[in-house]
Motif scaffolding. Structure first.
Motif, PDB file in Angstrom:
ATOM      1  N   ARG A   1      14.618   4.030 -23.150  1.00 22.43           N
ATOM      2  CA  ARG A   1      14.837   2.302 -21.985  1.00 22.43           C
ATOM      3  C   ARG A   1      15.220   4.209 -20.553  1.00 22.43           C
ATOM      4  O   ARG A   1      15.057   2.839 -19.519  1.00 22.43           O
ATOM      5  N   SER A   2      15.795   4.920 -20.131  1.00 28.81           N
ATOM      6  CA  SER A   2      15.724   5.681 -19.249  1.00 28.81           C
ATOM      7  C   SER A   2      13.828   5.750 -18.228  1.00 28.81           C
ATOM      8  O   SER A   2      14.481   6.055 -16.805  1.00 28.81           O
ATOM      9  N   ASP A   3      13.456   5.854 -18.790  1.00 28.05           N
ATOM     10  CA  ASP A   3      11.702   6.349 -18.636  1.00 28.05           C
ATOM     11  C   ASP A   3      11.121   5.358 -17.892  1.00 28.05           C
ATOM     12  O   ASP A   3      10.930   3.834 -18.023  1.00 28.05           O
ATOM     13  N   VAL A   4      11.061   5.483 -16.716  1.00 28.30           N
ATOM     14  CA  VAL A   4      10.542   3.942 -15.540  1.00 28.30           C
ATOM     15  C   VAL A   4       8.926   4.313 -15.058  1.00 28.30           C
ATOM     16  O   VAL A   4       8.359   4.074 -14.304  1.00 28.30           O
ATOM     17  N   THR A   5       8.535   5.551 -15.807  1.00 33.04           N
ATOM     18  CA  THR A   5       7.099   6.546 -15.577  1.00 33.04           C
ATOM     19  C   THR A   5       6.402   4.888 -15.702  1.00 33.04           C
ATOM     20  O   THR A   5       5.270   4.693 -14.800  1.00 33.04           O
ATOM     21  N   GLU A   6       6.218   4.116 -16.401  1.00 31.24           N
ATOM     22  CA  GLU A   6       5.039   2.826 -16.232  1.00 31.24           C
ATOM     23  C   GLU A   6       5.596   1.873 -15.294  1.00 31.24           C
ATOM     24  O   GLU A   6       4.399   1.925 -14.674  1.00 31.24           O
ATOM     25  N   GLU A   7       6.904   1.391 -15.118  1.00 28.71           N
ATOM     26  CA  GLU A   7       7.460   0.764 -14.338  1.00 28.71           C
ATOM     27  C   GLU A   7       6.468   1.264 -12.602  1.00 28.71           C
ATOM     28  O   GLU A   7       6.119   0.518 -11.775  1.00 28.71           O
ATOM     29  N   LEU A   8       6.806   2.241 -12.317  1.00 28.66           N
ATOM     30  CA  LEU A   8       6.497   3.117 -10.921  1.00 28.66           C
ATOM     31  C   LEU A   8       5.155   3.253 -10.806  1.00 28.66           C
ATOM     32  O   LEU A   8       4.075   3.208  -9.803  1.00 28.66           O
TER      33      LEU A   8
ATOM     34  N   ARG B   1       8.954   8.471  -6.927  1.00 28.14           N
ATOM     35  CA  ARG B   1       7.792   9.163  -8.178  1.00 28.14           C
ATOM     36  C   ARG B   1       9.086  10.810  -7.943  1.00 28.14           C
ATOM     37  O   ARG B   1       9.054  11.011  -8.820  1.00 28.14           O
ATOM     38  N   ASN B   2       8.833  10.848  -6.603  1.00 21.98           N
ATOM     39  CA  ASN B   2       9.790  12.193  -6.120  1.00 21.98           C
ATOM     40  C   ASN B   2      11.002  12.498  -7.012  1.00 21.98           C
ATOM     41  O   ASN B   2      11.318  13.078  -7.092  1.00 21.98           O
ATOM     42  N   ALA B   3      11.736  10.818  -6.357  1.00 23.62           N
ATOM     43  CA  ALA B   3      13.158  11.429  -7.264  1.00 23.62           C
ATOM     44  C   ALA B   3      13.518  11.131  -8.591  1.00 23.62           C
ATOM     45  O   ALA B   3      13.570  11.146  -9.001  1.00 23.62           O
ATOM     46  N   ARG B   4      12.396  11.094  -8.999  1.00 19.76           N
ATOM     47  CA  ARG B   4      11.928  10.437 -11.040  1.00 19.76           C
ATOM     48  C   ARG B   4      12.718  11.607 -11.262  1.00 19.76           C
ATOM     49  O   ARG B   4      13.253  11.707 -11.938  1.00 19.76           O
ATOM     50  N   GLU B   5      12.383  12.343 -10.934  1.00 20.20           N
ATOM     51  CA  GLU B   5      11.562  14.263 -11.305  1.00 20.20           C
ATOM     52  C   GLU B   5      14.069  14.375 -11.474  1.00 20.20           C
ATOM     53  O   GLU B   5      14.115  14.883 -12.016  1.00 20.20           O
ATOM     54  N   ALA B   6      14.185  14.061 -10.281  1.00 18.94           N
ATOM     55  CA  ALA B   6      15.612  14.748  -9.948  1.00 18.94           C
ATOM     56  C   ALA B   6      16.792  13.867 -10.970  1.00 18.94           C
ATOM     57  O   ALA B   6      17.070  14.357 -11.837  1.00 18.94           O
ATOM     58  N   ALA B   7      16.195  12.554 -11.195  1.00 16.33           N
ATOM     59  CA  ALA B   7      17.267  11.803 -11.546  1.00 16.33           C
ATOM     60  C   ALA B   7      17.177  11.775 -13.761  1.00 16.33           C
ATOM     61  O   ALA B   7      18.083  12.257 -14.172  1.00 16.33           O
ATOM     62  N   LEU B   8      15.224  12.287 -13.552  1.00 14.48           N
ATOM     63  CA  LEU B   8      15.417  12.920 -14.792  1.00 14.48           C
ATOM     64  C   LEU B   8      16.025  13.525 -15.489  1.00 14.48           C
ATOM     65  O   LEU B   8      16.478  14.319 -16.669  1.00 14.48           O
ATOM     66  N   ALA B   9      16.093  14.581 -14.716  1.00 17.20           N
ATOM     67  CA  ALA B   9      16.914  16.013 -15.209  1.00 17.20           C
ATOM     68  C   ALA B   9      18.744  15.785 -15.494  1.00 17.20           C
ATOM     69  O   ALA B   9      19.133  15.835 -15.651  1.00 17.20           O
ATOM     70  N   GLU B  10      19.262  14.643 -13.738  1.00 19.47           N
ATOM     71  CA  GLU B  10      20.374  14.793 -13.994  1.00 19.47           C
ATOM     72  C   GLU B  10      20.240  13.663 -15.125  1.00 19.47           C
ATOM     73  O   GLU B  10      21.837  14.299 -15.904  1.00 19.47           O
ATOM     74  N   LEU B  11      19.897  12.694 -16.180  1.00 20.37           N
ATOM     75  CA  LEU B  11      19.874  11.835 -17.066  1.00 20.37           C
ATOM     76  C   LEU B  11      19.977  12.852 -18.458  1.00 20.37           C
ATOM     77  O   LEU B  11      21.042  12.510 -19.008  1.00 20.37           O
ATOM     78  N   ALA B  12      18.438  14.043 -18.162  1.00 22.56           N
ATOM     79  CA  ALA B  12      19.160  15.155 -19.578  1.00 22.56           C
ATOM     80  C   ALA B  12      20.683  15.889 -19.138  1.00 22.56           C
ATOM     81  O   ALA B  12      21.205  15.956 -19.943  1.00 22.56           O
TER      82      ALA B  12
END
Length: 172
Positions: A96-103, A54-65
């Protein structure tokens, strides 16, 4: 030497069998406590992994954006590019890159599994099913995320999930 069965022989047999059964029962209880502790520790590691994801998701989303922005800027320089089509493709990629539901499902499954293990009763097939669901969510997370830290966390969590499955198989 007499081959007659004496009352003392019967008492010795009953005493020996009784002691052996008592030791067996205690040994099984001890083994059960050990397996429960291993399951609890494994599920704790999975809960920590889910939290780290969950914590890494924010950094991953910023990197993806950021990466998407750079690719879009290059593509927008292409003559004759349909900007609406490009926006649709970008939206699909982001979805496709959003993993919120899976988390969220991963966290819920781990919490349910921890509750089941904490109960003082025999573990049921539902724990094995939950582990299968946890593994499925981890597979989906691994397939969706392109972020190195998240991929590493997913791999570690999958290993932990397999270790827990092995412990569940030790439970009769």
């Amino acid at each position: 030497a007499s081959t007659d069965w004496l009352p003392e022989d019967q008492q010795l047999l009953e005493s020996t069998v009784g002691q052996a059964l008592a030791e067996l029962v205690e040994s099984r209880h001890k083994e059960g406590r050990s397996i429960r502790a291993a399951l609890e520790a494994g599920l704790e590691r999975l809960a920590e992994a889910a939290n780290s994801l969950r914590n890494a998701r924010e950094a991953a989303l910023a990197e993806l954006a950021q990466g998407l922005r750079m690719r879009l800027e290059k593509l927008l320089e292409t003559p004759g590019l349909d900007e609406q089509r490009l926006a649709q493709e970008a939206a699909v990629l982001a979805e496709r890159s959003d993993v919120t539901e899976e988390l969220e499902r991963l966290v819920a499954h781990v919490a349910t599994a921890r509750t089941q293990v904490a109960k003082v009763r025999p573990l049921s097939k539902s724990l094995e099913f939950l582990l299968q669901e946890i593994h499925r969510e981890l597979n989906t997370l691994g397939a969706k995320c392109r972020h190195l830290a998240m991929a590493s966390l997913v791999l570690d969590a999958k290993g932990t999930c397999e270790q827990i499955r092995e412990q569940v198989h030790n439970v009769e």
